[in-house]
Motif scaffolding. Structure first.
Motif, PDB file in Angstrom:
ATOM      1  N   ARG A  95      36.718  41.328   9.486  1.00 34.07           N
ATOM      2  CA  ARG A  95      36.440  42.619  10.128  1.00 34.07           C
ATOM      3  C   ARG A  95      37.558  43.002  11.085  1.00 34.07           C
ATOM      4  O   ARG A  95      37.937  44.165  11.159  1.00 34.07           O
ATOM      5  CB  ARG A  95      35.097  42.574  10.866  1.00 34.07           C
ATOM      6  N   TRP A  96      38.063  42.035  11.842  1.00 36.97           N
ATOM      7  CA  TRP A  96      39.129  42.335  12.795  1.00 36.97           C
ATOM      8  C   TRP A  96      40.435  42.695  12.086  1.00 36.97           C
ATOM      9  O   TRP A  96      41.316  43.320  12.683  1.00 36.97           O
ATOM     10  CB  TRP A  96      39.355  41.173  13.759  1.00 36.97           C
ATOM     11  N   GLN A  97      40.579  42.310  10.831  1.00 31.89           N
ATOM     12  CA  GLN A  97      41.764  42.684  10.058  1.00 31.89           C
ATOM     13  C   GLN A  97      41.768  44.179   9.723  1.00 31.89           C
ATOM     14  O   GLN A  97      42.813  44.762   9.474  1.00 31.89           O
ATOM     15  CB  GLN A  97      41.852  41.865   8.760  1.00 31.89           C
ATOM     16  N   ASP A  98      40.583  44.772   9.733  1.00 31.69           N
ATOM     17  CA  ASP A  98      40.458  46.210   9.461  1.00 31.69           C
ATOM     18  C   ASP A  98      40.840  46.984  10.719  1.00 31.69           C
ATOM     19  O   ASP A  98      40.299  46.749  11.798  1.00 31.69           O
ATOM     20  CB  ASP A  98      39.011  46.523   9.047  1.00 31.69           C
ATOM     21  N   ASP A  99      41.796  47.935  10.582  1.00 36.29           N
ATOM     22  CA  ASP A  99      42.278  48.700  11.740  1.00 36.29           C
ATOM     23  C   ASP A  99      41.186  49.565  12.349  1.00 36.29           C
ATOM     24  O   ASP A  99      41.130  49.729  13.575  1.00 36.29           O
ATOM     25  CB  ASP A  99      43.481  49.566  11.345  1.00 36.29           C
ATOM     26  N   ALA A 100      40.308  50.117  11.544  1.00 41.57           N
ATOM     27  CA  ALA A 100      39.255  50.985  12.069  1.00 41.57           C
ATOM     28  C   ALA A 100      38.298  50.194  12.960  1.00 41.57           C
ATOM     29  O   ALA A 100      37.888  50.671  14.027  1.00 41.57           O
ATOM     30  CB  ALA A 100      38.490  51.637  10.916  1.00 41.57           C
ATOM     31  N   TYR A 101      37.940  48.987  12.537  1.00 42.26           N
ATOM     32  CA  TYR A 101      37.043  48.157  13.343  1.00 42.26           C
ATOM     33  C   TYR A 101      37.722  47.756  14.648  1.00 42.26           C
ATOM     34  O   TYR A 101      37.109  47.787  15.719  1.00 42.26           O
ATOM     35  CB  TYR A 101      36.610  46.907  12.557  1.00 42.26           C
ATOM     36  N   ALA A 102      39.001  47.363  14.573  1.00 38.95           N
ATOM     37  CA  ALA A 102      39.735  46.971  15.774  1.00 38.95           C
ATOM     38  C   ALA A 102      39.806  48.144  16.753  1.00 38.95           C
ATOM     39  O   ALA A 102      39.609  47.968  17.963  1.00 38.95           O
ATOM     40  CB  ALA A 102      41.131  46.487  15.403  1.00 38.95           C
ATOM     41  N   GLU A 103      40.091  49.341  16.233  1.00 45.21           N
ATOM     42  CA  GLU A 103      40.150  50.519  17.100  1.00 45.21           C
ATOM     43  C   GLU A 103      38.798  50.796  17.748  1.00 45.21           C
ATOM     44  O   GLU A 103      38.719  51.101  18.948  1.00 45.21           O
ATOM     45  CB  GLU A 103      40.601  51.733  16.287  1.00 45.21           C
ATOM     46  N   GLN A 104      37.741  50.674  16.978  1.00 44.56           N
ATOM     47  CA  GLN A 104      36.398  50.902  17.520  1.00 44.56           C
ATOM     48  C   GLN A 104      36.093  49.919  18.642  1.00 44.56           C
ATOM     49  O   GLN A 104      35.575  50.296  19.697  1.00 44.56           O
ATOM     50  CB  GLN A 104      35.368  50.757  16.394  1.00 44.56           C
ATOM     51  N   GLN A 105      36.412  48.638  18.453  1.00 39.03           N
ATOM     52  CA  GLN A 105      36.141  47.628  19.464  1.00 39.03           C
ATOM     53  C   GLN A 105      37.001  47.834  20.714  1.00 39.03           C
ATOM     54  O   GLN A 105      36.540  47.641  21.837  1.00 39.03           O
ATOM     55  CB  GLN A 105      36.369  46.221  18.890  1.00 39.03           C
ATOM     56  N   ILE A 106      38.258  48.270  20.509  1.00 39.11           N
ATOM     57  CA  ILE A 106      39.132  48.529  21.658  1.00 39.11           C
ATOM     58  C   ILE A 106      38.578  49.687  22.481  1.00 39.11           C
ATOM     59  O   ILE A 106      38.539  49.629  23.718  1.00 39.11           O
ATOM     60  CB  ILE A 106      40.565  48.814  21.180  1.00 39.11           C
ATOM     61  N   ARG A 107      38.131  50.733  21.811  1.00 36.45           N
ATOM     62  CA  ARG A 107      37.554  51.873  22.538  1.00 36.45           C
ATOM     63  C   ARG A 107      36.283  51.442  23.278  1.00 36.45           C
ATOM     64  O   ARG A 107      36.060  51.828  24.421  1.00 36.45           O
ATOM     65  CB  ARG A 107      37.199  53.002  21.562  1.00 36.45           C
ATOM     66  N   LEU A 108      35.451  50.657  22.624  1.00 34.04           N
ATOM     67  CA  LEU A 108      34.172  50.263  23.210  1.00 34.04           C
ATOM     68  C   LEU A 108      34.361  49.295  24.379  1.00 34.04           C
ATOM     69  O   LEU A 108      33.778  49.479  25.448  1.00 34.04           O
ATOM     70  CB  LEU A 108      33.284  49.621  22.134  1.00 34.04           C
TER      71      LEU A 108
END
Length: 159
Positions: A95-108
Motif C-alpha cells: 500500500r505504501w508503494q502506491d503514491d495515492a495512498y502515501a499522499e493520503q497518509q501524509i495529508r492525514l
C-alpha cells in the motif's frame, strides 16, 4: 423286592455308596478351603507388582511427552500468527508503494496541503481551558501538584 434288597446290601453297592459320600465330603471341604483362601495368588501379586512398576516407570516420560506436545502446538500457533503478521506487513508495504495512498497518509498525519490549497486547523475550545490549568499548575510549588495528582487519581478510583 428281594433282588433290590440284595443289591442294597451288596459289597459293590456299599463301596459305591461310600465312594460317593467320600467324594461329596472332599468336594465340600475343597470348596470351603477355596472360599477361605484368598484369590490373590503369588503369580497375581507378582503381576500386579510388575504392572505398578511399569506404570510408575512410564509416568514421567508420558508427562514429558504430553508437555512437549503442548509446547509444539503452542509453537505452531505462534508460527501461524507470525505468518499472518508478515502477510499484513507485506500488504501494508505494498500500500505504501502506491503514491495515492502515501499522499493520503501524509495529508492525514502531517497536515500537509498541496500548493494552491488552503489548510485549516480547528481549535478545540476545551484545549484552551486545559492549557490555562497547566499554567496555574506551573505557578504552584511542585508538592501541591503532586498532591492534586493524588486527589485526582483517588477521585477516579471512586467512580
Amino acid at each position: 423286592m428281594a433282588v433290590k434288597d440284595r443289591d442294597r446290601f451288596s459289597t459293590a453297592t456299599r463301596i459305591k455308596l461310600i465312594g460317593e459320600q467320600t467324594a461329596a465330603r472332599v468336594y465340600r471341604s475343597q470348596t470351603r478351603r477355596q472360599a477361605r483362601r484368598s484369590r490373590l495368588t503369588g503369580r497375581a501379586a507378582l503381576l500386579a507388582l510388575v504392572l505398578c512398576t511399569l506404570i510408575v516407570a512410564l509416568a514421567y516420560p508420558m508427562r514429558q511427552y504430553v508437555s512437549q506436545r503442548a509446547e509444539i502446538a503452542d509453537l505452531q500457533r505462534e508460527k501461524q500468527e507470525a505468518r499472518e503478521r508478515v502477510e499484513q506487513l507485506r500488504d501494508l508495504k505494498a500500500r505504501w508503494q502506491d503514491d495515492a495512498y502515501a499522499e493520503q497518509q501524509i495529508r492525514l498525519r502531517l497536515h500537509y496541503v498541496m500548493p494552491g490549497e488552503t489548510g485549516f486547523i480547528v481549535v478545540d475550545p476545551d484545549a484552551a481551558e486545559r492549557s490555562r490549568a497547566d499554567q496555574e499548575a506551573a505557578d504552584r510549588p511542585w508538592y501541591s501538584n503532586v498532591w492534586d495528582g493524588v486527589d485526582k487519581s483517588d477521585a477516579a478510583a471512586d467512580r
